[in-house]
Design a protein around this motif. Structure first.
Motif, mmCIF file in Angstrom:
data_model
loop_
_atom_site.group_PDB
_atom_site.id
_atom_site.type_symbol
_atom_site.label_atom_id
_atom_site.label_comp_id
_atom_site.label_asym_id
_atom_site.label_seq_id
_atom_site.Cartn_x
_atom_site.Cartn_y
_atom_site.Cartn_z
ATOM 1 N N VAL A 151 0.856 -1.200 0.000
ATOM 2 C CA VAL A 151 0.000 0.000 0.000
ATOM 3 C C VAL A 151 0.888 1.244 0.000
ATOM 4 C CG1 VAL A 151 -1.736 1.297 1.310
ATOM 5 C CG2 VAL A 151 -1.924 -1.172 1.117
ATOM 6 N N PHE A 155 0.954 4.190 -2.829
ATOM 7 C CA PHE A 155 0.615 5.580 -2.522
ATOM 8 C C PHE A 155 1.810 6.520 -2.641
ATOM 9 C CE2 PHE A 155 -3.393 4.409 0.040
ATOM 10 C CZ PHE A 155 -4.179 4.644 -1.068
ATOM 11 N N VAL A 243 -6.070 2.183 -7.370
ATOM 12 C CA VAL A 243 -7.228 1.855 -6.514
ATOM 13 C C VAL A 243 -7.404 0.344 -6.434
ATOM 14 C CG1 VAL A 243 -9.747 2.052 -6.282
ATOM 15 C CG2 VAL A 243 -8.403 4.068 -6.855
ATOM 16 N N VAL A 246 -4.558 -1.383 -4.352
ATOM 17 C CA VAL A 246 -4.701 -1.140 -2.908
ATOM 18 C C VAL A 246 -5.866 -1.969 -2.369
ATOM 19 C CG1 VAL A 246 -5.248 0.598 -1.151
ATOM 20 C CG2 VAL A 246 -3.665 1.158 -2.965
ATOM 21 N N GLN A 247 -6.957 -2.003 -3.121
ATOM 22 C CA GLN A 247 -8.127 -2.778 -2.694
ATOM 23 C C GLN A 247 -7.788 -4.263 -2.586
ATOM 24 O OE1 GLN A 247 -10.687 -1.928 -1.225
ATOM 25 N NE2 GLN A 247 -12.134 -0.724 -2.387
ATOM 26 N N TYR A 250 -6.561 -5.183 0.834
ATOM 27 C CA TYR A 250 -7.617 -5.222 1.856
ATOM 28 C C TYR A 250 -8.601 -6.372 1.613
ATOM 29 C CZ TYR A 250 -5.786 -0.940 3.736
ATOM 30 O OH TYR A 250 -4.955 -0.023 4.319
ATOM 31 N N ASP A 259 -14.504 2.320 -2.590
ATOM 32 C CA ASP A 259 -13.469 2.877 -3.474
ATOM 33 C C ASP A 259 -13.257 4.372 -3.279
ATOM 34 O OD1 ASP A 259 -12.885 0.496 -4.604
ATOM 35 O OD2 ASP A 259 -13.794 0.888 -6.561
ATOM 36 N N HIS A 261 -12.848 6.281 -0.838
ATOM 37 C CA HIS A 261 -11.839 6.696 0.140
ATOM 38 C C HIS A 261 -10.449 6.696 -0.494
ATOM 39 C CE1 HIS A 261 -14.910 6.499 3.162
ATOM 40 N NE2 HIS A 261 -15.173 5.248 2.838
ATOM 41 N N PHE A 262 -10.194 5.704 -1.357
ATOM 42 C CA PHE A 262 -8.895 5.640 -2.034
ATOM 43 C C PHE A 262 -8.867 6.621 -3.199
ATOM 44 C CE2 PHE A 262 -9.265 1.147 -0.445
ATOM 45 C CZ PHE A 262 -8.392 1.337 0.612
ATOM 46 N N GLU A 263 -10.023 6.800 -3.839
ATOM 47 C CA GLU A 263 -10.088 7.686 -5.009
ATOM 48 C C GLU A 263 -9.745 9.121 -4.639
ATOM 49 O OE1 GLU A 263 -13.995 6.827 -6.418
ATOM 50 O OE2 GLU A 263 -13.368 5.000 -7.444
ATOM 51 N N ILE A 265 -7.629 10.044 -2.315
ATOM 52 C CA ILE A 265 -6.168 10.100 -2.167
ATOM 53 C C ILE A 265 -5.508 10.124 -3.547
ATOM 54 C CG2 ILE A 265 -4.125 8.907 -1.258
ATOM 55 C CD1 ILE A 265 -6.053 7.657 0.877
ATOM 56 N N VAL A 266 -5.986 9.243 -4.438
ATOM 57 C CA VAL A 266 -5.394 9.144 -5.784
ATOM 58 C C VAL A 266 -5.600 10.456 -6.545
ATOM 59 C CG1 VAL A 266 -5.473 7.903 -7.985
ATOM 60 C CG2 VAL A 266 -5.581 6.639 -5.854
#
Length: 437
Positions: A151, A155, A243, A246-247, A250, A259, A261-263, A265-266
């Motif tokens: 991860v 990131f 995305v 990373v998913q 998890y 998704d 929450h990661f989107e 950040i991306v």
């Protein structure tokens, strides 16, 4: 890599497209009718393979015990197997050759490091037989401790330790010469454009001679670099890739995270662009700036004129950027006086390339110095802000939290500050009550 398409018999519309991995066993023929649930192909998920395309006799080249291979006994079967090892002598590249009845070489296959040889010297093989098995490196570690570094790697937009060589163009593959322990792979487009890539012979080459590859296809084993995906397939694909990867970490733990929450950040990682050509804007070449600022500057310059020759005008100077209306007004005055008119050209907008930054770098390069200083390298950020006389307009979330203001989101946005949320009838009743007083 083969591609399978399932086409509707009546309309000839492609229903689904699948890529079939190299070394798969096919259970259907071209043009055959299939039903839902039919088995199409099978492949070994734990081993990659090298399969012979010709029938003939096997002979080995540069396969020297203790130098390029060693004998290992398989725990499951108890048989001894030849396993290719990395040799210090780069001139000795082990390979398997298939000879015809008159002793001519029909095809030569390079043996990557870690390959388990399934055939013996002098053995007769038939087309489609497996020559070599290459155990696939078992992916991520089973627990979250193995997943979290992955991860972080994603990131921080770091390049993987063993990146794959990826084709940048659509085209046909041909193999070139061997240069300093690297195999040259040439990809030629239909228009005649050529790209050359060097792949170390210790790596497995995933394409065959005369294969047609699409841009973004890995030519060798290894992980794809996010920077390669961005430059070849574009911003949307690299965002999807990060995305999904990373998913995956998890999902392995059975953790369900939306998704979005990661989107978020991306999106922050993809906020900057690097200027290729500044045109007539205030930017500099190779400058890294915010995407919104770039678009705002280009919108402002759109339709503007750059003065090439000021003529007899006292008002305008060469190189000045003016509106088309201003230029027209100045020229009409000069024309009436029979003076030399102002010459101008269209203003050129800046061009840029999207870049991918790691979250640490992205957070430290925000427009707000309060936000950046609260994250990392506080002294450095504040020193730079003081030297360049920066001003923070408190437009983001973090800086408003630090100052104790309402965050500019939802009803905290300044334009929505006076909005009343509720039913229209209640609002009208409230207004009526106010008017009575």
């Amino acid at each position: 890599m083969a591609e399978l398409r399932i086409i509707d018999k009546n309309t000839n519309i492609t229903l689904t497209t699948h890529t079939i991995p190299y070394g798969s066993k096919l259970y259907i023929k071209d043009g055959q009718d299939v039903k839902k649930g039919d088995l199409i192909c099978e492949w070994d998920p734990y081993n990659a393979m090298i399969v012979t395309e010709f029938s003939g006799k096997v002979t080995f080249d540069n396969l020297i015990e203790g130098v390029t291979f060693k004998e290992e006994s398989d725990e499951a079967t108890g048989f001894a197997e030849k396993v290719v090892v990395e040799s210090k002598d780069k001139t000795k590249n082990p390979s398997v050759k298939i000879l015809n009845s008159s002793g001519e070489v029909l095809k030569s296959y390079n043996l990557p490091v870690g390959a388990h040889i399934s055939v013996n010297e002098g053995e007769m093989v038939i087309a489609g037989q497996s020559l070599v098995k290459i155990p696939r490196a078992l992916g991520k570690a089973g627990d979250i401790t193995g997943g979290l570094p992955r991860v972080t790697e994603l990131f921080e937009a770091r390049n993987p330790s063993n990146p794959a060589v990826v084709s940048e163009i659509d085209g046909e593959v041909t193999f070139g010469k061997i240069k300093r322990g690297n195999r040259e792979i040439v990809v030629t487009t239909k228009t005649g454009d050529v790209k050359k890539y060097l792949v170390p012979l210790s790596k497995q080459i995933l394409v065959q001679e005369n294969d047609y590859v699409r841009a973004g296809t890995p030519l060798s084993e290894g992980a794809t670099t996010p920077a390669d995906i961005l430059s070849i397939k574009g911003p949307t694909k690299v965002q999807e890739y990060i995305v999904n990867e990373v998913q995956d970490v998890y999902r392995m733990q059975g953790v369900k995270i939306n998704d979005k929450h990661f989107e978020i950040i991306v999106r922050q990682m993809m906020r900057k662009v690097v200027i290729d050509d500044p045109g007539d804007t205030k930017f500099l070449e190779k400058q890294v700036i915010d995407k919104m600022e770039f678009m705002r500057e280009n919108d402002e310059i759109f339709g503007m004129k750059v003065v090439v020759d000021a003529g007899d005008s006292d008002e305008l100077k060469a190189g000045q950027i003016v509106t088309a209306r201003k230029l027209r007004d100045v020229n009409s005055i000069l024309k009436r006086r029979d003076m030399k008119l102002v010459e101008a050209r269209e203003a050129i907008a800046a061009t840029s390339t999207q870049i991918l930054q790691g979250i640490t770098r992205a957070a430290l390069q925000t427009k707000s110095f309060i936000s950046a200083a609260s994250f990392q390298e506080t002294t450095k950020v504040l020193n730079e802000a003081a030297i360049s006389g920066k001003m923070d307009k408190l437009e983001g979330l973090k800086e408003n939290v630090i100052c104790g203001h309402l965050i500019p989101a939802g009803t905290g946005l300044r334009e929505y500050k006076d909005v009343v949320v509720g039913a229209k009838e209640e609002y009208e009743k409230l207004l009526d009550n106010k008017s009575e007083f």
